[in-house]
Structure formats: C-alpha cells, structure tokens
Enzyme design. Structure first.
Site, mmCIF file in Angstrom:
data_model
loop_
_atom_site.group_PDB
_atom_site.id
_atom_site.type_symbol
_atom_site.label_atom_id
_atom_site.label_comp_id
_atom_site.label_asym_id
_atom_site.label_seq_id
_atom_site.Cartn_x
_atom_site.Cartn_y
_atom_site.Cartn_z
ATOM 1 N N HIS A 139 33.923 27.580 32.373
ATOM 2 C CA HIS A 139 32.883 26.585 32.095
ATOM 3 C C HIS A 139 33.242 25.909 30.779
ATOM 4 C CE1 HIS A 139 30.144 28.240 35.187
ATOM 5 N NE2 HIS A 139 30.727 29.388 34.859
ATOM 6 N N GLU A 198 27.275 38.325 41.184
ATOM 7 C CA GLU A 198 27.418 38.745 39.777
ATOM 8 C C GLU A 198 26.191 39.599 39.469
ATOM 9 O OE1 GLU A 198 27.676 36.779 35.272
ATOM 10 O OE2 GLU A 198 26.969 35.573 36.960
ATOM 11 N N ASP A 255 35.593 32.677 32.022
ATOM 12 C CA ASP A 255 34.199 32.294 32.209
ATOM 13 C C ASP A 255 33.684 31.412 31.077
ATOM 14 O OD1 ASP A 255 31.728 32.164 33.463
ATOM 15 O OD2 ASP A 255 31.205 34.253 33.160
ATOM 16 N N ASP A 256 33.048 32.010 30.070
ATOM 17 C CA ASP A 256 32.523 31.290 28.892
ATOM 18 C C ASP A 256 33.105 31.955 27.645
ATOM 19 O OD1 ASP A 256 30.197 29.481 30.060
ATOM 20 O OD2 ASP A 256 30.047 31.430 31.046
ATOM 21 N N HIS A 283 29.139 30.564 42.488
ATOM 22 C CA HIS A 283 28.873 31.835 41.836
ATOM 23 C C HIS A 283 28.013 32.675 42.769
ATOM 24 C CE1 HIS A 283 30.329 29.732 38.361
ATOM 25 N NE2 HIS A 283 29.980 30.672 37.502
ATOM 26 N N HIS A 321 38.044 29.925 36.719
ATOM 27 C CA HIS A 321 36.620 30.141 36.428
ATOM 28 C C HIS A 321 36.430 29.972 34.933
ATOM 29 C CE1 HIS A 321 32.819 32.775 37.370
ATOM 30 N NE2 HIS A 321 32.588 31.908 36.388
#
Length: 344
Positions: free
Chosen positions: A22, A203, A281-282, A200, A20
């Site tokens: 990005h 969340e 994630d980011d 996704h 996961h």
C-alpha cells in the site's frame, strides 16, 4: 556484512517481485512531518519519536485509524510523487525488480484531493523508477471495504477517464464485518471493464471470505490469506488452481494476527504447495520492507534455501508480468541459486 547468515546473502541477491504494498503505508514519520510542514498541516504528534511510539497496534482497526490520519498530509501531486519515489528507492535497495502497488483514492478524494492529482504523482515516480532503476510496475486501485459499495461505484466513475493507466482493482481496509460479497456488483462491473481483481481476505476475516473473494469477486490473487489453513478444502482448491497468497509476515505480527513470528504458518503454506510469497504491506508502520520481512522469517521460521527460493519464485509467478519476462527472472533466480549452492 560481518557474521551475516549465508541465507541472508541469498535473500539480498535474489530478484523479487512485491505484490502487496500500500503506497500510503510507506509514509515514514520523517516524511509525514516534512509534508505536514510543507502543506501547513498540524499533526497531533510533537515529534517523529512520538509518531513511532503510536505504532503499537492491537488490531487492524487501530492501525487504520493512524494510517488514515497520516495520509492527511498528502495533498499535492508532488507529495504523491515523493511518497512513491521514496518507496521505489527502498525497493531498488531490496533488489525488487517488479512491484504492483496498491493505492486508495477514496482516502484522498474524501479530503478534496483530485483523483488525477493522486494518480499523476504515483505514475510519475513509477515511470522514473523504470527509466533509472529498471523496476517495472503495475498500479492497482483499491476500494475501501468499510465504505459502501455505492461509494466504490462513485470512485470507479472518477477513475473512468484513467483506466488505461490502472492495471487492476483490489479490496482493502477493515475486514471484520465487511465481507467480499458486499462488493460483488462493483467487481462484476470492473470485470466488464477489463480490470482484473485481487482482494484482501483471510487476514482477520474467516476462510469463508477467501471463498467469497474467489467466487463472487473473481479475485486472481488473495492478499494475506493466512487463515486458509482453517479449511482443508480451501487449501486444496488454492493449490490446485495456483491462486497466489500475498503474505505479509511482519504485518501479521504487528497487527496481532499472530502473536509470535515463530508461530506464523508461512512454511505450512509452502508445504501445502500454495503459491505463497512474502511482501511488506504497510512497511512504514509495520517495521520492515520486503527484505526485512524475508530476513525475519529466515531467522524466526528457520527457512531453508529451498523455501526462500520458492517464495521468491512464487512472487514472479504470481505477478502480472508478461510470460517472457517471468521466464527471464526465473532464469536469474536459478543462476543466483546455483551460485549460492556452490558457495560463491
């Protein structure tokens, strides 16, 4: 490192998969400024420090506003290569042996950047990482859920000549008000084309969105999924079907999904027998790459050696690696865990 916790040494030593991530979310402020200068783009920030100060998010949308603005500096094939290569060097440092990267073509094609420009830059870096570091990878094309399904179909059409280089599809962006069912026809078409799906869900959105991702999108993994614990029947299904949850703890903290990492339900997910793992994630926006997420969870959640090992095993199990490669890395995890247990 002096005074390092013994389990932190274990975290650093274990081979991991990151599922996961990005790639646009790995754009560090320093690179944002460098690319803006290279491409003669004026940023609304005077300095790297000012950008970092803006990383004070109240929810997912406040992050996405900055995320899409930052992505505007990505113009050329070299930009996408540089972005991806910077992440892969950090992945090597974290002993990530396999990564499955998300990219958002709609973020770029809407600005006039060609689909092939984005894809070529990312793939060049992924190939180089396998050659130089031995890091294997898959590439997952995400659709932006705040846009229409028609826009998603248009992006799929752009991708058609390149499907041999794309390993699957995903669904990301703002979850509130954008249920998976909105994209049922698009994901059915992707399935016809042989593209496995992830999505996704759970969340900021409710547990119901996880049901939809599974039943309407045929999602093989649930990205985030932390709200599954609101529905015991869903937890039972996820456990029974070994549906992976690609959990992102520091992201959840930064986006106010949890207000304290010590309250995160990661241990609860593991205790329920779920295939949960830790991802970043980011990471440029949320303050931590993969090892930093694991180290923070070890400290705040008091993870045990067994829990850390299980999280990493789950990452390999949940990956799209061939079975023999999974078996190799699971054996490596066993070997390193045994050495750790013996105090080596």
């Amino acid at each position: 490192m002096m005074n390092e916790h013994p389990l932190d040494q274990l975290i650093r030593a274990l081979p991991k998969a990151e599922l996961h991530l990005h790639i646009e979310g790995s754009l560090e402020p320093e690179m944002m400024f460098a690319l803006a200068e290279r491409n003669e783009i004026e940023l609304p920030y005077a300095s790297v420090e000012e950008v970092r100060a803006a990383y004070n998010f109240t929810d997912l949308q406040s992050f996405l506003d900055l995320y899409y603005a930052g992505a505007g500096v990505l113009i050329t094939e070299q930009d996408f290569y540089d972005l991806t290569w910077a992440y892969l060097k950090r992945a090597q440092a974290d002993h990530i042996v396999h990564t499955e990267i998300f990219f958002d073509p709609q973020t770029h094609t809407a600005r006039g950047v060609e689909f092939t420009t984005v894809l070529s830059g990312i793939l060049r870096a992924l190939r180089q990482a396998e050659d130089q570091f031995g890091i294997t990878s898959k590439l997952i094309m995400c659709f932006l859920r705040h846009l229409s399904e028609e826009d998603g179909f248009a992006t799929l059409e752009l991708a058609m000549p390149y499907l041999d280089r794309i390993d699957g599809v995903g669904l990301d962006s703002g979850e509130r008000g954008n249920p998976p069912e909105k994209f049922a026809r698009l994901f059915a078409r992707c399935a016809e084309l042989g593209l496995p799906a992830v999505a996704h869900a759970g969340e900021e959105g409710p547990a119901e969105y996880i049901w939809q991702a599974l039943d309407l999108l045929n999602s093989r993994r649930i990205d985030h999924g932390v709200r599954c614990t609101e529905d015991p029947a869903l937890v039972a299904r996820l456990a029974a079907e070994r549906i992976p949850l690609t959990v992102c703890p520091l992201s959840n903290l930064k986006l106010c999904v949890v207000d304290d990492l010590a309250k995160h339900n990661l241990r609860e997910l593991l205790a329920a027998g779920l295939v949960a793992m830790v991802n970043s994630d980011d990471p440029a926006y949320f303050g931590g790459y993969l090892n930093q997420n694991l180290l923070a969870c070890r400290e705040k959640l008091a993870l045990t050696a067994a829990e850390i090992i299980q999280l990493v095993r789950n990452s390999i199990e949940a990956s799209w690696l061939p079975d023999d490669t999974k078996a190799f890395w699971q054996a490596e995890i066993t070997r390193i865990a045994a050495r750790h247990a013996q105090g080596e």
